[in-house]
Design an enzyme around this catalytic site. Structure first.
Site, PDB file in Angstrom:
ATOM      1  NE  ARG A  72      48.457   0.381 104.527  1.00 49.62           N
ATOM      2  CZ  ARG A  72      47.270   0.785 104.056  1.00 49.62           C
ATOM      3  NH1 ARG A  72      46.257   0.941 104.883  1.00 49.62           N
ATOM      4  NH2 ARG A  72      47.113   1.030 102.782  1.00 49.62           N
TER       5      ARG A  72
ATOM      6  CB  ILE B 234      49.880   4.301 100.996  1.00 48.25           C
ATOM      7  CG1 ILE B 234      50.409   3.082 101.749  1.00 48.25           C
ATOM      8  CG2 ILE B 234      48.594   4.739 101.641  1.00 48.25           C
ATOM      9  CD1 ILE B 234      50.764   3.403 103.226  1.00 48.25           C
ATOM     10  CB  SER B 235      49.819  -0.377  97.462  1.00 44.67           C
ATOM     11  OG  SER B 235      50.537   0.252  96.443  1.00 44.67           O
ATOM     12  CD  GLN B 236      43.635  -4.318  98.378  1.00 45.59           C
ATOM     13  OE1 GLN B 236      43.795  -4.189  97.169  1.00 45.59           O
ATOM     14  NE2 GLN B 236      42.808  -5.189  98.891  1.00 45.59           N
TER      15      GLN B 236
END
Ligand code: SAH
Length: 218
Positions: free
Chosen positions: A41, A67-69
């Site tokens: 990530r 950017i999503s959790q």
């Protein structure tokens, strides 16, 4: 400072447990966990956020997007129920992280992004990681990808004010679409839309979420 993949997976597992009664999903699937561990990530976040890359939270990326959790990425991925070799349409490439997670599950991903800058950076990242099963197109994703339709799996990673008609058209029989639906700027509801083999649709509300808006369409 984030601690790395182990801490992130522990936090994601905790989130799955905490909302299991609402989602109907008891726990993080082993294959999805492997995919989350396989995708670095830190490569997808802004340089100044690298120290937080493995935190279980959303982070800002360029063009005022996010950017999503990781928990939300995992939940959406699990709801999509992707098998190796499956073809997935993703709307909202963003950093390319979600597409990379789907690719790690063995999916062939077609992803649409409206920002040239984000699409270009995502393509470069995916190439650097030698992920060759993601194709990125620049354009309005609310129109889907008609040349590649129908899809068995469609994932929208931006909040739609309503179910986009073109995407429903491109969802094949037995297909699944996962998307946040609700007012832009507010809280959306993560929905799972399933198309039965007779063509009818079943829509299930899964969990409240907050996404950047899906722009365009109408
Ligand atoms: N999946 C991404 C996060 C997406 S954020 C990741 O893993 O990093 C939502 C993205 O949707 C943003 O990049 C935004 O530019 C894009 N977007 C919003 N409306 C869109 C549209 N109509 N077509 C294509 N992309 C869109």
């Amino acid at each position: 400072m984030s601690e790395g993949p182990d801490a992130m997976i522990r936090a994601v597992r905790r989130d799955f447990r905490d909302v299991a009664a609402r989602t109907g999903i008891p726990s993080l699937d082993a294959r999805v966990e492997m995919a989350l561990r396989a995708v670095p990530r830190d490569v997808f976040v802004l340089p100044e956020d690298r120290g937080h890359a493995w935190d279980n939270r959303a982070l800002r990326i360029d063009c005022d997007q996010s950017i999503s959790q990781p928990f939300v990425v995992a939940l959406m991925t699990q709801l999509l129920d992707v098998r190796p070799g499956a073809t997935v349409l993703e709307i909202g490439t963003g950093s390319g992280y979600q597409a990379a997670v789907l690719a790690a599950l063995g999916a062939l991903v077609f992803s649409v992004e409206r920002h040239l800058e984000l699409a270009t950076a995502a393509v470069e990242r995916l190439a650097r990681l030698q992920i060759g099963t993601v194709t990125v197109k620049i354009g309005d994703g609310t129109r889907g990808w008609p040349e590649r339709a129908p899809f068995g799996h469609i994932l929208v990673t931006a909040g739609a004010s309503r179910l986009p008609a073109a995407l429903l058209d491109q969802l094949g029989p037995g297909g699944r679409m996962v998307l946040p639906v609700g007012p832009p700027g507010g809280t959306q509801c993560l929905q799972l839309v399933a198309r039965r083999s007779n063509g009818s649709l079943v829509v299930r509300d899964v969990l409240p979420v907050r996404f950047v808006p899906l722009v365009g369409g109408g």
